[in-house]
Design a protein around this motif. Structure first.
Motif, PDB file in Angstrom:
ATOM      1  N   THR A 154      -0.439   2.268   7.771  1.00  0.00           N
ATOM      2  CA  THR A 154      -0.641   0.964   7.139  1.00  0.00           C
ATOM      3  C   THR A 154      -0.412  -0.187   8.097  1.00  0.00           C
ATOM      4  O   THR A 154      -1.118  -1.198   8.045  1.00  0.00           O
ATOM      5  N   VAL A 175      -3.219  -2.028  10.136  1.00  0.00           N
ATOM      6  CA  VAL A 175      -4.043  -3.066   9.515  1.00  0.00           C
ATOM      7  C   VAL A 175      -3.382  -4.429   9.625  1.00  0.00           C
ATOM      8  O   VAL A 175      -4.054  -5.444   9.829  1.00  0.00           O
ATOM      9  N   MET A 188      -6.905   5.101   1.901  1.00  0.00           N
ATOM     10  CA  MET A 188      -6.950   3.712   2.346  1.00  0.00           C
ATOM     11  C   MET A 188      -8.322   3.372   2.931  1.00  0.00           C
ATOM     12  O   MET A 188      -8.815   4.064   3.821  1.00  0.00           O
ATOM     13  N   TRP A 195     -10.132   0.282   4.919  1.00  0.00           N
ATOM     14  CA  TRP A 195      -9.669  -0.895   5.638  1.00  0.00           C
ATOM     15  C   TRP A 195     -10.678  -1.381   6.654  1.00  0.00           C
ATOM     16  O   TRP A 195     -11.584  -0.660   7.062  1.00  0.00           O
ATOM     17  N   ARG A 204       0.810  -1.225   0.000  1.00  0.00           N
ATOM     18  CA  ARG A 204       0.000   0.000   0.000  1.00  0.00           C
ATOM     19  C   ARG A 204       0.841   1.271   0.000  1.00  0.00           C
ATOM     20  O   ARG A 204       0.452   2.278  -0.610  1.00  0.00           O
ATOM     21  N   VAL A 208     -14.561  -4.637   1.501  1.00  0.00           N
ATOM     22  CA  VAL A 208     -13.626  -3.537   1.245  1.00  0.00           C
ATOM     23  C   VAL A 208     -13.447  -3.333  -0.263  1.00  0.00           C
ATOM     24  O   VAL A 208     -13.450  -2.197  -0.759  1.00  0.00           O
ATOM     25  N   ALA A 258      -6.981  -4.199   3.479  1.00  0.00           N
ATOM     26  CA  ALA A 258      -6.976  -2.767   3.161  1.00  0.00           C
ATOM     27  C   ALA A 258      -6.708  -2.545   1.691  1.00  0.00           C
ATOM     28  O   ALA A 258      -5.952  -3.297   1.052  1.00  0.00           O
ATOM     29  N   THR A 300      -3.483   6.804   3.262  1.00  0.00           N
ATOM     30  CA  THR A 300      -2.627   5.618   3.286  1.00  0.00           C
ATOM     31  C   THR A 300      -1.319   5.933   3.980  1.00  0.00           C
ATOM     32  O   THR A 300      -0.871   5.187   4.860  1.00  0.00           O
TER      33      THR A 300
END
Length: 442
Positions: A389, A392, A415, A417, A170, A426, A399, A357
């Motif tokens: 990130t 998650v 993002m 998630w 990501r 998602v 995500a 993100t």
């Protein structure tokens, strides 16, 4: 840039040719735009771009493979020099085998942070590929799947196979302006991929669109994604205030707020929540995290023999795992399970959480390039890139990062998630969000 599904449709109508698409991608991979993005190219794999492959899900189109994955007959070096004399793989990893079976043409192995241990994407052994979003200033691509992101963003691949332990799919997706999906870890097999953290590692991919992300996940996880295609007016999102919105670059703050306005205008219900549980992560991981402990377990003998050949920034973080006691590791496992239960309770009733993100746009490579004099800047940037990130991964969640910046500006990632096994929800929400964001510029 056209995505895989649109290209596959053109192939089906006879308006495109898979072999020509592969050669076009290969020319891009060999161009200055992909300098240092690939460690090895496979021009011979154009044979997969055949009439038979064209009827398969990936239609003979080019896919890149992070240097973390076993490919039969090749050495898996994970962006390092210390594994150069390792025996070649005796078989493809399941991820590579599934891509091949779906008709992918493997275009090459992509560069990465050594042993996948950084979100920045610099590599002192092979050099650092420049982020294609800014031709004027060489900027970091993000990591650890750095070359994979560049391969997709430049058009050298439709899918960039990679891994995500704390954000390694990501982060580069956000910084390079493409899509990255981190699925629930248990859905994709880890075998044949050199491990960083067996607890947190996830096998996943970057793509040019969310619908391509759905397709890539279906191939890698060998499962069908159930999509409801509900409108945004039927969706309820959360925005987590705690830490995830702290210290945002102006461009990120503006891009994120503009995205929220667009989604609200489309009818989405968006509610701010505290999610104070995020503050607990520091204490939970105070004796060391999963990544240091589990990477040290894998690397300890190799470090004894070849430690001087490691990237010093990678080595120092792996060696932190040597000091973790068994009882501390057991406590960490228990604390994580309790934390996951509390967060999932807080997120009940929401389709997804919306967050930037990463809190910054891509900094220049020369700010964080290898060198002790830049170590402080490197570790500061790395921590910031991983901040949002990695939540998650600790959640054992899923995500999606997709671009939300204004065209002509540096990329910003949005993002979406949620917790474990909410992948389909998602992705379904991501399709609706992507459509809404695209409509504002049409």
């Amino acid at each position: 840039m056209q995505d895989l599904i649109a290209t596959r449709e053109q192939l089906g109508r006879g308006h495109a040719d898979a072999a020509e698409e592969f050669q076009r991608a290969l020319a891009t991979a060999q161009s200055p735009a992909c300098d240092k993005a690939f460690l090895q190219l496979f021009p011979q794999d154009a044979r997969a771009a055949s009439a038979a492959a064209a009827r398969l899900p990936l239609a003979g189109l080019p896919v890149s493979v992070k240097d973390l994955f076993d490919i039969e007959g090749q050495v898996t070096a994970a962006g390092s020099r210390v594994l150069a004399d390792a025996p070649p793989a005796v078989a493809d990893s399941p991820a590579v085998a599934r891509l091949r079976a779906a008709g992918a043409s493997l275009i090459g192995r992509t560069n990465m942070t050594e042993f996948a241990f950084s979100g920045v994407g610099v590599n002192p052994h092979h050099g650092t590929p420049a982020n294609p979003a800014d031709p004027a200033t060489p900027r970091i691509p993000g990591g650890s799947s750095s070359g994979a992101a560049v391969s997709v963003a430049t058009g050298a691949a439709f899918i960039g196979l990679g891994s995500d332990t704390g954000g390694s799919i990501r982060i580069p997706a956000a910084l390079c302006g493409i899509v990255g999906f981190k699925n629930t870890a248990r859905l994709t097999p880890l075998q044949g991929a050199l491990p960083l953290s067996t607890t947190l590692d996830t096998i996943c991919a970057m793509t040019r669109s969310v619908r391509d992300a759905v397709l890539a996940h279906e191939v890698l996880a060998a499962r069908r994604v159930a999509l409801e295609h509900r409108p945004l007016s039927a969706r309820r999102f959360a925005v987590a205030r705690t830490s995830m919105l702290d210290g945002l670059d102006l461009a990120v703050a503006q891009g994120f707020e503009a995205a929220l306005r667009t989604l609200r205008d489309a009818g989405a219900r968006i509610e701010e929540i505290a999610l104070d549980e995020i503050r607990d992560l520091g204490a939970i991981q105070s004796t060391g995290g999963f990544t240091a402990a589990e990477s040290y377990a894998w690397h300890r003998q190799l470090l004894d023999r070849k430690g001087d050949g490691y990237d010093p920034r990678v080595r120092v973080r792996i060696e932190r795992g040597a000091s973790m006691k068994a009882w501390e590791y057991v406590d960490l496992v228990r604390a994580r399970a309790d934390w996951i239960a509390r967060v999932e309770t807080a997120l009940a009733g929401f389709d997804a959480v919306l967050s930037p993100t990463v809190p910054m746009v891509a900094p220049a490579i020369d700010q964080v390039a290898p060198g002790a004099e830049r170590d402080e800047a490197f570790f500061r940037v790395n921590a910031l890139l991983l901040r949002n990130t990695s939540v998650v991964n600790m959640l054992d969640g899923c995500a999606l990062s997709l671009p939300c910046h204004v065209p002509g500006t540096l990329p910003v990632g949005l993002m979406l998630w949620h917790g474990a096994m909410r992948d389909d929800a998602v992705l379904d929400a991501g399709l609706a969000v992507e459509a809404a964001l695209a409509a504002r510029h049409s």
